[in-house]
Structure formats: C-alpha cells, structure tokens
Design a protein around this motif. Sequence first.
Motif, mmCIF file in Angstrom:
data_model
loop_
_atom_site.group_PDB
_atom_site.id
_atom_site.type_symbol
_atom_site.label_atom_id
_atom_site.label_comp_id
_atom_site.label_asym_id
_atom_site.label_seq_id
_atom_site.Cartn_x
_atom_site.Cartn_y
_atom_site.Cartn_z
ATOM 1 N N VAL A 1 5.705 15.324 -1.687
ATOM 2 C CA VAL A 1 5.817 13.884 -1.486
ATOM 3 C C VAL A 1 5.697 13.164 -2.825
ATOM 4 O O VAL A 1 4.669 13.259 -3.513
ATOM 5 N N SER A 2 6.742 12.452 -3.207
ATOM 6 C CA SER A 2 6.739 11.743 -4.483
ATOM 7 C C SER A 2 7.022 10.246 -4.316
ATOM 8 O O SER A 2 7.045 9.515 -5.300
ATOM 9 N N ARG A 3 7.230 9.816 -3.077
ATOM 10 C CA ARG A 3 7.488 8.395 -2.818
ATOM 11 C C ARG A 3 6.811 7.995 -1.503
ATOM 12 O O ARG A 3 6.880 8.732 -0.516
ATOM 13 N N ILE A 4 6.165 6.835 -1.518
ATOM 14 C CA ILE A 4 5.497 6.326 -0.319
ATOM 15 C C ILE A 4 5.985 4.907 -0.049
ATOM 16 O O ILE A 4 5.974 4.059 -0.943
ATOM 17 N N TYR A 5 6.418 4.679 1.187
ATOM 18 C CA TYR A 5 6.880 3.352 1.598
ATOM 19 C C TYR A 5 5.797 2.652 2.421
ATOM 20 O O TYR A 5 5.117 3.288 3.235
ATOM 21 N N SER A 6 5.697 1.338 2.254
ATOM 22 C CA SER A 6 4.834 0.549 3.123
ATOM 23 C C SER A 6 4.978 -0.927 2.804
ATOM 24 O O SER A 6 5.625 -1.309 1.820
ATOM 25 N N LEU B 1 -1.000 8.100 6.995
ATOM 26 C CA LEU B 1 0.105 8.580 6.157
ATOM 27 C C LEU B 1 1.002 9.440 7.035
ATOM 28 O O LEU B 1 0.563 10.455 7.582
ATOM 29 N N LEU B 2 2.259 9.026 7.157
ATOM 30 C CA LEU B 2 3.181 9.647 8.102
ATOM 31 C C LEU B 2 4.338 10.332 7.389
ATOM 32 O O LEU B 2 4.832 9.837 6.368
ATOM 33 N N VAL B 3 4.792 11.445 7.959
ATOM 34 C CA VAL B 3 5.955 12.158 7.434
ATOM 35 C C VAL B 3 6.846 12.562 8.601
ATOM 36 O O VAL B 3 6.413 12.585 9.759
ATOM 37 N N SER B 4 8.097 12.887 8.291
ATOM 38 C CA SER B 4 9.019 13.343 9.329
ATOM 39 C C SER B 4 9.030 14.867 9.371
ATOM 40 O O SER B 4 8.418 15.539 8.527
ATOM 41 N N SER B 5 9.773 15.407 10.326
ATOM 42 C CA SER B 5 9.878 16.867 10.440
ATOM 43 C C SER B 5 10.635 17.462 9.260
ATOM 44 O O SER B 5 10.530 18.660 8.984
ATOM 45 N N ALA C 1 1.738 3.580 7.971
ATOM 46 C CA ALA C 1 1.984 2.773 9.164
ATOM 47 C C ALA C 1 0.941 3.120 10.220
ATOM 48 O O ALA C 1 0.069 3.961 10.000
ATOM 49 N N GLY C 2 1.048 2.456 11.375
ATOM 50 C CA GLY C 2 0.065 2.638 12.437
ATOM 51 C C GLY C 2 0.546 3.557 13.533
ATOM 52 O O GLY C 2 1.627 4.163 13.467
ATOM 53 N N ASP C 3 -0.257 3.645 14.594
ATOM 54 C CA ASP C 3 0.020 4.556 15.705
ATOM 55 C C ASP C 3 1.336 4.227 16.406
ATOM 56 O O ASP C 3 2.083 5.130 16.778
ATOM 57 N N MET C 4 1.600 2.927 16.610
ATOM 58 C CA MET C 4 2.810 2.562 17.331
ATOM 59 C C MET C 4 4.063 3.019 16.593
ATOM 60 O O MET C 4 4.998 3.559 17.199
ATOM 61 N N ALA C 5 4.100 2.811 15.280
ATOM 62 C CA ALA C 5 5.254 3.245 14.486
ATOM 63 C C ALA C 5 5.376 4.761 14.502
ATOM 64 O O ALA C 5 6.487 5.300 14.564
ATOM 65 N N ALA C 6 4.244 5.451 14.447
ATOM 66 C CA ALA C 6 4.279 6.920 14.474
ATOM 67 C C ALA C 6 4.909 7.419 15.774
ATOM 68 O O ALA C 6 5.751 8.326 15.767
ATOM 69 N N ARG C 7 4.510 6.819 16.904
ATOM 70 C CA ARG C 7 5.077 7.231 18.193
ATOM 71 C C ARG C 7 6.543 6.841 18.304
ATOM 72 O O ARG C 7 7.371 7.640 18.749
ATOM 73 N N ALA D 1 8.545 3.440 8.191
ATOM 74 C CA ALA D 1 8.638 4.613 9.064
ATOM 75 C C ALA D 1 10.095 5.031 9.272
ATOM 76 O O ALA D 1 10.422 6.218 9.303
ATOM 77 N N LYS D 2 10.992 4.060 9.400
ATOM 78 C CA LYS D 2 12.419 4.364 9.551
ATOM 79 C C LYS D 2 12.971 5.100 8.337
ATOM 80 O O LYS D 2 13.724 6.077 8.455
ATOM 81 N N LEU D 3 12.604 4.614 7.150
ATOM 82 C CA LEU D 3 13.133 5.198 5.916
ATOM 83 C C LEU D 3 12.720 6.656 5.756
ATOM 84 O O LEU D 3 13.490 7.486 5.255
ATOM 85 N N VAL D 4 11.510 6.975 6.178
ATOM 86 C CA VAL D 4 10.996 8.336 6.009
ATOM 87 C C VAL D 4 11.823 9.343 6.811
ATOM 88 O O VAL D 4 11.954 10.510 6.421
ATOM 89 N N LYS D 5 12.417 8.904 7.901
ATOM 90 C CA LYS D 5 13.203 9.806 8.744
ATOM 91 C C LYS D 5 14.390 10.398 7.996
ATOM 92 O O LYS D 5 14.898 11.459 8.366
ATOM 93 N N THR D 6 14.850 9.732 6.936
ATOM 94 C CA THR D 6 16.078 10.159 6.255
ATOM 95 C C THR D 6 15.820 10.843 4.912
ATOM 96 O O THR D 6 16.778 11.201 4.224
ATOM 97 N N GLU D 7 14.561 11.009 4.525
ATOM 98 C CA GLU D 7 14.256 11.562 3.198
ATOM 99 C C GLU D 7 13.290 12.746 3.306
ATOM 100 O O GLU D 7 12.378 12.729 4.129
ATOM 101 N N TRP D 8 13.455 13.705 2.447
ATOM 102 C CA TRP D 8 12.628 14.910 2.512
ATOM 103 C C TRP D 8 11.388 14.833 1.620
ATOM 104 O O TRP D 8 10.473 15.649 1.758
ATOM 105 N N HIS D 9 11.357 13.846 0.701
ATOM 106 C CA HIS D 9 10.264 13.816 -0.279
ATOM 107 C C HIS D 9 9.413 12.546 -0.150
ATOM 108 O O HIS D 9 8.640 12.230 -1.046
#
Length: 363
Positions: free
Chosen positions: A189-194, A178-182, A238-244, A225-233
């Motif tokens: 967290v109220s929405r999860i993408y995958s 489970l990944l989140v952005s800064s 995703a896997g390790d590669m996407a996280a990096r 993973a891309k979508l999470v970069k633009t949202e605060w909630h």
Amino acid sequence: MSDTPNNLDELRQRIDQLDDNILRLISDRARCAKQVADIKTKDDPGTVFYRPEREAQVLRRIMALNDGPLDDEEMARLFREIMSACLALEQPVKVAYLGPEGTFTQQAALKHFGHSAVSMPMAAIDDVFREVEAGAANYGVVPVENSTEGVVNHTLDSFMDSAMQIDGEVVLRIHHHLLVSSNTLKDKVSRIYSHPQSFAQCRKWLDAHYPHAERVAVASNAEAAKLVKTEWHSAAIAGDMAARLYGLEKIAEKIEDSPDNSTRFLIIGNHNVPMSGEDKTSIVVAMRNQPGALHELLEPFHRHQIDLTRLETRPSRTGVWNYVFFIDFKGHRDEPEVAAVLEEVRLRSAELKVLGSYPMGVL
C-alpha cells in the motif's frame, strides 16, 4: 445433563410465543399509526406526518422505562425502526443528505429517521439545502461540527443565505477503518484515499503505521472506498457503511486518534417544531461593530441563566471585518424565559435570525 434438551425446547417455545406476541403488537401499532394518518388527512390534506418532538418524547419514554438486559440506546434503536416503518405507512419521509452513498452523513440520516426513510444523496451541502427548499425532500441532513476538527463552516454559511429551519440534531460516533479491496496487495500500500477531515482525525495513526504512503484527499470517504476497488496499491479510510456497501476488507479498525471522536449533524426542514420537553435553540446574530459587543450579546443569557452549548464566529457577508455569531443554547423559543432573552438580543443586535428550536438529540 439429561434435562438440557427439554429446557432448551421449553425456552425455544417461550421465545416463539414471545415472537408471536411481538408480531401482533407491532401490527397493532402499525394499524393504529394508519388510523392516525387517516384522521390527520381528513382534517388537513396537507398535514405533516413526521413530528420530531413526538418521536423524541416516545424514545425518551422508552429509554426511561427500559430495565435491561438490552441497554437504553439499543432499545431506543429498535423502537426507532418500528416508528420509521409505521411512519412509512402514513407517508414515506424523503431525506436529502451529503452523499454519495456510504458517507457518515447517510449513516446519521438513517440513525435519525430509520431505514424506512427514503435517503437521497446530494453532491454538496448547498444541494441539500436547495433540495429541501424546493420541496423535493422533506428534510435534509448536514454535518455541523466534529469533536476533533471543529465546526463545518460551509454548513454555517449556508444558513446565512437560507430560510431553512433546524428541526433536529443527531450525534454520531465516528469510527474510521483502513479498508482495502480483494485486489489490494496489503504489503504494497503506497496510497491512501480519504476526506481531509478523516486524514486530520487519523493523523497520528497514519504517521506511525504508513508514514511514507501518499495521502490523497477526496470529496468523501465513500468516494475513497470506490477508488480503492480499481487499484492494487491503495487503501481508503472510511466507516462501516462504506465497507459494507463497496465490499471492502478492514485491515485496521478504529484508527481515529481520539477514542471519543464524534460528529454532530443537523436536520433541516421547513417547519417550526413544538416543545418536546428537552430542547435546544440555534440563532445567528449580527452585532454592531462597537466595543463590548460580545459582552452585550451574552449578558442576557447569563442574567436569565440560559445554558449556552456552542458559540461560533463567522465573517459577515455585509461588511469588511464585521462578524456574525452562531449560538446554540438549551431551551425552546416558546418558553417565556427564552422568549424574553431573544427579545433582548433582538433589541441589542443589528440582526437576529432564529434558526430553529428542536429536540435535543436522543440517540
């Protein structure tokens, strides 16, 4: 205690000497690979440099000779990268894969071909097939089955319409995080993408930890993973590669419900692969619509003691309520026993298509 610095110095000097030897030997190997390329090109300008059966034999040999302390797979991965770099000196391998960047399919492609291969993301499985058929890529990598969620029907259907051969396979252990952005407020967290399959593989964990979060299915985990970069909630699975790749933080690791969750990927290409010693063959068979058709299809395999590893059924494109069978079994089509079985199946079926004989996955 007074001996410790001297012992460390001696060990470091020994390591430096070993590094010098490793460097020299890798360079020698690379020069040898270059000479092989020169000979191949001289004999046949259109020669194929990548030889799946040869690489499988080399990796199996390394694993058999290895006596530790590194385990067999880790040692084979090191040699995989050396072989990948040497092959790039001969001719860089272009590999199309189901994208975008950061997907498990890209991870499988790099695991199989090494990081010196040129990986090319495609938007859909059909696009991977088309890219290889057109010659824009030497090989393609597509998912075919997951140990939890079963077969990827789109891949099987693509083989029914394509002249592509299966040149190899790779099995990848799938670990979801489970990944989140800064910018994410972790307690909001109220929405999860995958990807839908990832949601299915993590269903119990999500029910226990985020029962009220909205689950939004997207085309790939990398897109999540891309979508999470633009949202605060929001968060992404995703896997390790996407996280990096996208600079995300893991707030929960290995959340898949099954600890041995893995996905099998197929390597598609335009060439027949010679025997490697430990091979697998894949076929698709259309049977006539009559009682006992499946028994008639499988009987030769039983009689010749050929080990089936997978049997899938898909609706035929040519008739209502007609089906075709996708079959994987151990052995190479050039082996006499396998050739005899294939000939019997050909005579009993309405249509037989050999998708390829290829080395069983080493890594």
